[in-house]
Design a protein around this motif. Structure first.
Motif, PDB file in Angstrom:
ATOM      1  N   ARG A  17      42.238 128.680 110.102  1.00  0.00           N
ATOM      2  CA  ARG A  17      42.892 128.073 109.047  1.00  0.00           C
ATOM      3  C   ARG A  17      43.839 126.776 109.679  1.00  0.00           C
ATOM      4  N   ASN A  18      44.166 125.771 108.665  1.00  0.00           N
ATOM      5  CA  ASN A  18      45.028 124.863 109.232  1.00  0.00           C
ATOM      6  C   ASN A  18      44.730 123.970 110.476  1.00  0.00           C
TER       7      ASN A  18
ATOM      8  N   THR B  20      43.636 120.696 112.030  1.00  0.00           N
ATOM      9  CA  THR B  20      44.107 119.317 112.072  1.00  0.00           C
ATOM     10  C   THR B  20      43.993 118.749 113.369  1.00  0.00           C
TER      11      THR B  20
ATOM     12  N   LYS C 124      43.341 116.545 108.561  1.00  0.00           N
ATOM     13  CA  LYS C 124      42.587 117.590 108.282  1.00  0.00           C
ATOM     14  C   LYS C 124      41.218 117.836 108.680  1.00  0.00           C
TER      15      LYS C 124
ATOM     16  N   TYR D  59      45.500 124.394 115.316  1.00  0.00           N
ATOM     17  CA  TYR D  59      44.763 125.447 114.404  1.00  0.00           C
ATOM     18  C   TYR D  59      45.408 126.789 114.712  1.00  0.00           C
TER      19      TYR D  59
END
Length: 445
Positions: free
Chosen positions: A188-189, A191, A14, A66
């Motif tokens: 968000r998200n 990685t 992350k 992402y």
């Protein structure tokens, strides 16, 4: 979506922990970033300067994923492999994100340096992948000199760069007008998986755009492309008014072919150079870089027997010009002598609209630009930096009327030959060329 390496769960890291901005820093502009509901929120601030939230670590080979949500009408992007110069300006590759009718999201832009590398005019079918006003999911695979992107599962870009770079990953809040101050972009998200071996690119379907220096990819060779200049010698070229290559006025160095400055006169120093064989139906592509105030051109359907006196050989011309500095840009009719135009005949036009407004042509002063000329019988197209700027048809009443009101009216049948030589022009100004390649076409007429 294309398969890549089988990645163990513990390899995916992350970049954003969902709680705070640990591992990130703000660069360049005055916009602000905050964390809200497990999302990074970038709040726009009026002004020309963009602001970036950047990783403190650099990355080279990776799979980045992402999600983003743009405010209405905003432009943004995610920098990859980027750097910061001595003035604090962020530059390098950016995966585009935009809320506009142009729909180039997940295309590749080179921020504060070389401009568009993979606009979606190379792959217009992928424009429909974007979801306006909703969360969009992006995947980027960067390995050595290749960058491939996906948007909501659709393969958008397939780029092969000349070099491999390393650098930061950064979220952009684009500069904006006062009417958009306070609007938000969200991510968000986020990685990343760092790669130590090549992923599987076999499922990539987006057209490849290659910037390899004077080199063809395996795909290009299979499609019938050939180098028109080998990057090292004068093989395949001669002076337009002589049987051999000019002894002066041209230079080959570090894989770049340069016409040297000699005072701005047309074909008065080394002279134009032409291919040693003619072409009929083809796609010609090359990269050019003009110096300040420079004038040159790429001609096709050239007949070197037409003009044996002073001046350039005669043929249809893809104009190369510094539109801002050279006086020729204001001559002719309605800009038909500007860069990308069919010289003195048809004006190069961007043909694109962004939020209802027509932008200027995408031209990169002091940087490399890409010209593409497509000839299919009488139908011809000029493409500048991936965008069509001129389309026309020869041997029609309209064509004859255009020629009759141009400087070419004294040449009977101008531009109507079935085949001709390709020419690079010496107009007395320094202009550079590389990556000159051609794909002969077999056209059933």
């Amino acid at each position: 979506m294309v398969s890549t390496l089988v990645v163990a769960k513990d390899q995916k890291k992350k970049l954003f922990n969902g709680k705070n901005l640990k591992g990130w820093e703000t660069l360049e502009g005055g916009a602000s970033f905050k964390v809200e509901n497990g999302e990074i929120v970038g709040v726009s601030k009026a002004g020309r300067q963009s602001t970036f939230l950047a990783t403190k670590k650099s990355y080279t080979n990776f799979i980045l994923e992402y999600e983003y949500l743009l405010g209405e009408g905003l432009n943004s992007g995610v920098q990859i492999r980027s750097q910061v110069n001595e003035k604090g300006v962020v530059y390098g590759m950016q995966v585009e994100a935009e809320d506009s009718d142009r729909a180039w999201s997940a295309g590749i832009y080179d921020q504060s340096r070389r401009g568009w590398r993979y606009p979606l005019e190379y792959h217009p079918e992928a424009k429909s992948a974007v979801r306006k006003g909703q969360w969009n999911k992006v995947k980027v695979v960067a390995y050595e000199n290749r960058i491939v992107s996906w948007l909501n599962g659709v393969n958008v870009a397939n780029l092969l760069e000349e070099d491999t770079e390393s650098g930061i990953i950064a979220l952009q809040v684009h500069g904006c007008g006062k009417n958009k101050e306070g609007m938000e972009n969200r991510w968000r998200n986020i990685t990343i998986v760092e790669l130590d071996q090549a992923p599987d690119f076999s499922g990539v379907k987006a057209p490849m755009v290659s910037y390899l220096k004077n080199e063809l990819t395996a795909e290009e060779q299979q499609e019938g492309w050939e180098l028109l200049w080998d990057g090292k010698t004068t093989n395949g070229w001669r002076g337009a008014k002589r049987d051999d290559f000019p002894e002066k006025g041209w230079k080959i160095e570090d894989g770049v072919l340069t016409v040297l400055s000699s005072g701005g006169a047309e074909s008065a120093h080394g002279g134009d150079i032409v291919t040693t064989r003619p072409f009929k139906n083809f796609i010609l592509e090359l990269d050019f870089k003009f110096t300040e105030g420079a004038n040159s051109g790429i001609k096709y359907f050239v007949d070197t027997e037409l003009n044996k006196g002073k001046g350039s050989a005669i043929g249809c011309e893809f104009q190369i010009l510094d539109d801002k500095q050279h006086p020729d840009a204001k001559k002719g009719v309605n800009g038909n002598r500007t860069v990308g135009s069919l010289y003195d005949l048809i004006t190069a036009d961007s043909r694109l609209f962004v939020n209802g407004l027509k932008p200027q042509k995408y031209v990169h002063p002091s940087q490399w630009n890409r010209a593409r000329i497509e000839v299919r019988g009488n139908k011809v197209r000029h493409v500048l930096n991936g965008c069509t700027v001129v389309e026309y048809e020869r041997n029609t009443q309209m064509w004859k009327a255009l020629v009759a009101y141009s400087k070419y009216k004294k040449w009977p049948g101008f531009g109507e030959a079935e085949e001709g030589l390709i020419l690079l022009q010496d107009h007395g100004d320094e202009v550079h060329f590389k990556n000159i390649k051609i794909k002969p076409l077999e056209i059933a007429l």
